[in-house]
Design an enzyme around this catalytic site. Structure first.
Site, PDB file in Angstrom:
ATOM      1  N   ASP A 306       0.773  -0.533  -0.101  1.00  0.00           N
ATOM      2  CA  ASP A 306       0.266  -0.254   0.205  1.00  0.00           C
ATOM      3  C   ASP A 306       0.893   1.290   0.098  1.00  0.00           C
ATOM      4  O   ASP A 306       1.957   1.346   0.453  1.00  0.00           O
ATOM      5  CB  ASP A 306      -0.835  -0.010   1.417  1.00  0.00           C
ATOM      6  CG  ASP A 306      -1.728   0.951   1.608  1.00  0.00           C
ATOM      7  OD1 ASP A 306      -2.833   1.437  -0.299  1.00  0.00           O
ATOM      8  OD2 ASP A 306      -2.574   1.582   1.633  1.00  0.00           O
ATOM      9  N   PHE A 376     -11.794  24.372   7.796  1.00  0.00           N
ATOM     10  CA  PHE A 376     -11.428  23.293   6.283  1.00  0.00           C
ATOM     11  C   PHE A 376     -13.679  23.257   6.318  1.00  0.00           C
ATOM     12  O   PHE A 376     -13.745  21.844   7.401  1.00  0.00           O
ATOM     13  CB  PHE A 376     -10.930  22.346   6.501  1.00  0.00           C
ATOM     14  CG  PHE A 376     -11.296  21.543   4.905  1.00  0.00           C
ATOM     15  CD1 PHE A 376     -11.320  22.051   3.810  1.00  0.00           C
ATOM     16  CD2 PHE A 376     -11.604  20.321   5.308  1.00  0.00           C
ATOM     17  CE1 PHE A 376     -11.419  21.004   2.542  1.00  0.00           C
ATOM     18  CE2 PHE A 376     -12.120  19.881   3.770  1.00  0.00           C
ATOM     19  CZ  PHE A 376     -11.325  19.603   2.213  1.00  0.00           C
ATOM     20  N   SER A 377     -14.334  22.561   5.173  1.00  0.00           N
ATOM     21  CA  SER A 377     -15.661  22.088   5.378  1.00  0.00           C
ATOM     22  C   SER A 377     -15.222  21.297   4.110  1.00  0.00           C
ATOM     23  O   SER A 377     -15.232  21.815   3.107  1.00  0.00           O
ATOM     24  CB  SER A 377     -16.821  22.777   5.567  1.00  0.00           C
ATOM     25  OG  SER A 377     -16.880  23.683   4.307  1.00  0.00           O
ATOM     26  N   ASP A 521     -10.060  -5.291   3.074  1.00  0.00           N
ATOM     27  CA  ASP A 521      -8.802  -5.131   2.677  1.00  0.00           C
ATOM     28  C   ASP A 521      -9.429  -7.266   2.902  1.00  0.00           C
ATOM     29  O   ASP A 521      -8.300  -8.382   1.793  1.00  0.00           O
ATOM     30  CB  ASP A 521      -7.234  -4.974   2.954  1.00  0.00           C
ATOM     31  CG  ASP A 521      -7.173  -4.023   3.100  1.00  0.00           C
ATOM     32  OD1 ASP A 521      -7.425  -3.249   1.258  1.00  0.00           O
ATOM     33  OD2 ASP A 521      -6.962  -3.219   3.753  1.00  0.00           O
TER      34      ASP A 521
END
Length: 681
Positions: A306, A376-377, A521
């Site tokens: 990953d 932040f939105s 996963d």
């Protein structure tokens, strides 16, 4: 090896393992075990009646054969002792705690006290600040800080919450704050901690396919030598030549011949190598569900990695300030830092640090600026500060474009080109705007971990293919893959894509390893040959994997492969050494054993040993002592080297093959000289 806490119990266990059932597990050592019994009986016969050899000689052979069996038992017991010590530590975590069993799976409802052993899969419990989580489960309500140091060794607490990939909790850990409603996912005796204890004790260690194949080979070699020995028995005792010379080969000598020529070295250490491999995995804070998983790790030739947390550091960091036309770079850095003062994300912190490093712009306090934080939105996709009427913001190019055009201002075309260039390089562009004026772009980069490229080069030399998996777009994925040096990448990966890729490689005959932590996963983990689930991940991921990393470190996969290869290298090296030993011992014991009957065999006595009895005794003593000297190597493992299979085979044959032939000549000759010097034979 010389830890007194381990050696003492291992010596006791070595004698306990003398039972027939235990010895039958190793056919090679069982032959030595039977030989020890026969020579012991022959010694008793020689005491009370005329023996087929001098009693002292028979007794010495019997004692050293018993030592050979005991030394092999000691090697296995010492390897198991490490696991038992680790298990004892884990068992101390199994506190008998009280649980708060809920009548309904909701916080605030009534609960009844019960012991952890009364809980069953599907029950719901409440754990609050200060409580020890009594059993494995999955959080269905609440958010809490949990201390998992008793399990993982990591002192920093972790957050566990309902939903997502961080909802699994482990029995024996402690809640530090808030509360959780947990659904029990394991019955008592079947928890993760119980499985860990059973695994490290070796109680569930089954022979792996390669180990079974090697055992069959050793059995075949043993049968060949056994048939030869049985054939020689009547021929040596009753042949005309033997009767005429009056020196028939004794049964004791034939047993010594058999024991020295069968692969006792690897036969005595084979089990210890397997147990030690699992123990080394445990010391790396990885729990393997079986020896098969450890062995498979050594045979892996494709690694699916990953990107986030494995190839890259996991957090994007500011790498460059790219100002708009008419704006100085320092001016952009100053405004970008201002917009990030209250941004506690790793990206925001990195902008503040980069401005300080590049232009020595010191961070200012929000209070002194009388600034208001603009969080932040998802709707605005911007954050920053308001300084009275002035608004300094940073955000995605699309969001800033809409904001600027909403104010009736133009979005500069050169900034659009800069945004496209940054995206093409695989980085993330953040556009900074000061009261409607576009100041430029901050380039956020996925920072590739230091040294990871060199690790991939090592893996490539070993013939292992590395494939980076990421949800990023093709351009970003290609740029990061090129910088990291992986062999291939899978961009915009979905669970179905991962599963399809694993099956594709397996269809080509390859063994695939991967890591994962989320429920999405689980299908790929279940399909992979080596599946490492993160301990911080979901219960579904841990159940699908055949290994659990207690540190939840995705890069541990590289270390796991190295440990697996080290175990295979150790087994192969000691097998080579053992067989080479047997070849060398031919020249020591066969001429000595039959020279009385066939004097012409004296020409093969290349070491010029003192006497036939001395030669046989020296070979038996060397055969026993070599196991003792190889125990540290079996437990520690052969030093891992990142070289190809051909180079590894060449080195293995040179060091352990040639060395295995030369060492017996030196060792047997020295022992023979000591026996002759002290008149012991």
């Amino acid at each position: 090896m010389f830890d007194t806490k381990l050696v003492g119990p291992a010596l006791v266990d070595a004698f306990r393992k003398l039972g027939v059932r235990v010895q039958l597990r190793s056919p090679v050592m069982f032959v030595v075990y039977v030989g020890s019994i026969i020579t012991s009986l022959l010694y008793l016969q020689a005491i009370f009646a005329a023996g087929e050899a001098p009693p002292g000689f028979i007794l010495a052979i019997a004692i050293w054969l018993w030592f050979t069996v005991l030394f092999a038992n000691f090697a296995e017991a010492l390897a198991e002792g490490r696991g038992k010590a680790q298990a004892a530590t884990l068992r101390g975590l199994k506190e008998s705690v009280m649980a708060k069993k809920l009548a309904t799976p909701r916080h605030g409802t009534s609960w009844l006290p019960c012991t952890a052993t009364d809980l069953r899969k599907g029950n719901h419990i409440l754990v609050e600040a200060g409580d020890v989580i009594p059993i494995d489960g999955e959080v269905i309500e609440g958010v809490a800080s949990v201390d998992e140091s008793a399990i993982t060794g990591e002192s920093a607490p972790v957050i566990r919450e309902s939903g997502g990939d961080f909802s699994a909790v482990t029995g024996g850990t402690r809640v530090l704050s808030d509360w959780l409603v947990v659904r029990v996912t394991a019955d008592p005796g079947q928890t993760f901690l119980d499985r860990m204890i059973a695994m490290v004790e070796g109680a569930k260690r089954k022979k792996t396919p390669n180990e079974i194949a090697l055992t069959i080979l050793l059995v075949a070699l043993t049968i060949v030598f056994l048939v030869v020995t049985v054939t020689l028995l009547p021929f040596s005792l009753f042949s005309v030549e033997a009767a005429h010379a009056g020196k028939p080969v004794s049964i004791t000598t034939l047993i010594a011949l058999l024991v020295c020529l069968i692969p006792t070295t690897i036969g005595g250490l084979l089990s210890a190598i397997g147990v030690a491999g699992m123990s080394r995995m445990m010391r790396a804070n990885v729990i393997a569900t079986s020896g098969r998983a450890v062995e498979a790790a050594g045979d892996v030739d494709v690694l699916l990695l990953d990107k986030t947390g494995t190839v890259t550091l996991g957090n994007r960091q500011a790498g460059a300030f790219l100002p708009a036309r008419g704006v100085a770079e320092r001016q952009l850095a100053d405004v970008a830092q201002l917009a990030s003062l209250a941004d506690e994300t790793p990206e925001g912190r990195s902008i503040v640090v980069l401005a300080k490093q590049r232009f020595n712009i010191r961070a200012r306090e929000m209070e002194t600026l009388h600034a208001t934080f603009v969080p932040f939105s998802a709707a605005t996709r911007m954050s920053g500060v308001e300084l009275g009427e002035r608004k300094v913001l940073k955000g995605t190019a699309d969001a800033v474009r809409r904001h600027v055009e909403g104010l009736g201002m133009a979005f500069p075309s050169e900034v659009t080109r800069t945004v496209e260039d940054v995206s093409r390089r695989g980085s993330t562009p953040l556009v900074v705007v000061d009261d409607g004026r576009v100041m430029g772009v901050v380039e956020l980069k996925d920072i590739v971990k230091g040294g990871i490229k060199e690790r991939f080069v090592e893996l490539r030399r070993m013939g292992i293919r590395t494939v980076m998996i990421t949800g990023d777009n093709q351009l970003t994925a290609a740029a990061i893959a090129a910088e990291a040096g992986v062999d291939d990448f899978l961009a915009e990966a979905t669970p179905e894509d991962k599963l399809r890729l694993i099956r594709q490689y397996q269809g080509e005959g390859r063994l695939v390893a991967m890591t994962g932590d989320g429920t999405n996963d689980a299908p790929a983990l279940a399909q992979a040959d080596v599946a490492v689930a993160m301990n911080s991940g979901t219960q579904a991921a841990k159940e699908a994997g055949n290994m659990v990393d207690l540190d939840s470190n995705p890069t541990k996969l590289l270390e796991i492969v190295e440990i697996g290869k080290q175990m295979l290298m150790t087994r192969g090296s000691l097998t080579t050494f053992s067989i080479a030993n047997d070849v060398a011992k031919y020249f020591a014991i066969i001429p000595a054993a039959f020279v009385g009957t066939y004097p012409q065999l004296r020409a093969l006595d290349v070491m010029h040993l003192a006497s036939p009895a001395s030669a046989i005794m020296a070979a038996v003593i060397f055969n026993a002592l070599i196991i003792v000297f190889l125990i540290p190597l079996a437990l520690r493992g052969v030093r891992y080297r990142a070289i190809g299979a051909t180079a590894l085979l060449r080195r293995n044959l040179l060091v352990y093959g040639v060395g295995g032939i030369i060492l017996p000549f030196i060792g047997i000759k020295l022992i023979d000289m000591l026996l002759a010097a002290f008149h012991l034979i």
